[in-house]
Scaffold this motif. Sequence first.
Motif, short mmCIF file in Angstrom:
data_model
loop_
_atom_site.label_atom_id
_atom_site.label_comp_id
_atom_site.label_asym_id
_atom_site.label_seq_id
_atom_site.Cartn_x
_atom_site.Cartn_y
_atom_site.Cartn_z
N GLU A 127 1.20 -1.35 -0.31
CA GLU A 127 0.01 -0.38 -0.42
C GLU A 127 0.41 1.11 -0.17
N SER A 128 2.06 1.13 -0.49
CA SER A 128 3.17 2.22 -0.23
C SER A 128 4.23 1.88 -0.52
N LYS A 129 5.09 2.35 -0.58
CA LYS A 129 7.01 2.06 -1.03
C LYS A 129 7.52 1.78 -0.31
N GLY A 130 7.42 1.38 0.98
CA GLY A 130 8.37 0.30 2.19
C GLY A 130 6.86 0.46 3.30
N ILE A 131 7.38 -0.80 4.22
CA ILE A 131 7.05 -1.23 5.36
C ILE A 131 6.96 0.59 6.03
N ALA A 132 5.87 0.53 7.12
CA ALA A 132 5.79 1.95 7.75
C ALA A 132 5.70 2.02 9.34
N ALA A 133 5.36 1.29 9.60
CA ALA A 133 5.45 0.49 11.40
C ALA A 133 6.76 0.86 11.41
N ARG A 134 6.39 0.52 12.35
CA ARG A 134 8.19 0.77 13.39
C ARG A 134 8.49 -1.00 14.09
N GLY A 135 7.25 -1.29 13.94
CA GLY A 135 7.76 -3.07 14.62
C GLY A 135 6.10 -3.44 14.21
N PHE A 136 6.57 -4.81 14.86
CA PHE A 136 5.50 -6.16 14.42
C PHE A 136 5.14 -7.04 15.58
N VAL A 137 4.33 -7.04 16.49
CA VAL A 137 4.46 -8.09 17.17
C VAL A 137 2.74 -9.16 16.82
N VAL A 138 3.62 -10.80 17.44
CA VAL A 138 2.49 -11.21 17.02
C VAL A 138 2.59 -13.01 17.78
N ARG A 139 1.18 -13.11 17.86
CA ARG A 139 1.25 -14.81 18.79
C ARG A 139 1.82 -15.59 18.51
N GLU A 140 1.98 -16.07 16.79
CA GLU A 140 2.67 -17.18 16.32
C GLU A 140 3.26 -17.02 14.94
N LEU A 141 4.43 -16.85 14.57
CA LEU A 141 4.48 -16.58 13.46
C LEU A 141 4.90 -17.55 12.18
N CYS A 142 4.05 -17.89 11.58
CA CYS A 142 4.20 -19.56 10.24
C CYS A 142 5.57 -18.49 9.28
#
Length: 384
Positions: free
Chosen positions: A75-90
């Motif tokens: 949705e833009s030229k790159g990742i905008a979020a500073r960090g990412f938090v998930v319960r389980e990563l596939c």
Amino acid sequence: MPHSSPKPAKLALADGTVFTGEHFGAIGEAFGEAVFNTSLTGYQEILTDPSYAGQIVTMTYPEIGNYGVNADDVESKGIAARGFVVRELCRRPSNFRSEKGLNEYLAEAGVVGISGVDTRALVRKLRSAGAMTAVISSETLDDDALVEKACNSPELVGQDLIRTVMPESAASWDEPLHKFAAPSAAPPSPNDGTPGRTPHVVAIDYGMKWNIPRHLSAMGCKVTVLPGTATAAEVQALKPDGVFLSNGPGDPRPLDYAVGTIRELLNDDVPIFGICLGQQLLGLACGGEIEKLKFGHRGANQPVLEKATGRVEITSQNHGFALKEATLPADVEVTHVNLNDDTVSGIRHKTRPAFAVQYHPEASAGPHDSGHLFARFREMMSKA
């Protein structure tokens, strides 16, 4: 090929709460405002939504990354979020459109992620205490040191973040709505019955999701994108049939230059359509005031009531600020309300051709209930 064992990582909140998990993505530390999104899908669109600049995003759905990432869904030229938090990563995505895994995607972008976190407990904390500054680290694992870093991280309130995500210069948009997105309406034919006339929309980009100009283009509009710092004179020089005010990150209150531009454009009687931050800026230009929400609205399941018709739409939303209804002047009408907390979800100027909504009708990712708003905007331009 077997995956190497993930390194430990920690997430610390400014209130002293610390979560331990496993690192993924880039190695290092990420600082930002901790928020959460309740969408079941669309993690790539969320990561690349410029509205998340300055924020660490937690996904409430338990498994993230199962269908990988691809070049079409950005949705833009790159990742905008500073960090990412998930319960389980596939770590082994399976989808015919997948080009790489989420772990690799974040690592290439230099974005730090953490998995194995009790995201239910984290979200309950943010719901009760509110969004707050936080840090993710795969380097510093001392709880006290991380909490101190989180406390010293600058708050999102008062920052002008659109300068970090807006384009540097004007540009024409010529990318079509890609085949996996649902169009808001069939492209009109032939140009509202006026031979040779293509409505020209100037989209002021405060951090615009790319599916917005895709929709405008698919509806037969010529789209010119201007940076969020554009002046009214720069907009007027392009002689637009309509002006679009985009979404974007952070606090709208420091953006006096954007508010001033919109206030001047309102006097031109050119049709104006705003989304998300665009609604907040339009409301400020009309004389309204802004409040910061406790934990914001972020997800693809927000119910919104259209007051005139009683119609309820399920919408995609991403914002931490909202207009204060009691401060809106008499010539601004509240058209939509969020049914979860009665906040303002849509406004209309009574004497100027201007309206806006506090959600994302471009549906990327999200429901398609609100795509008709693009057709409404085009109809306004045809009558202007």
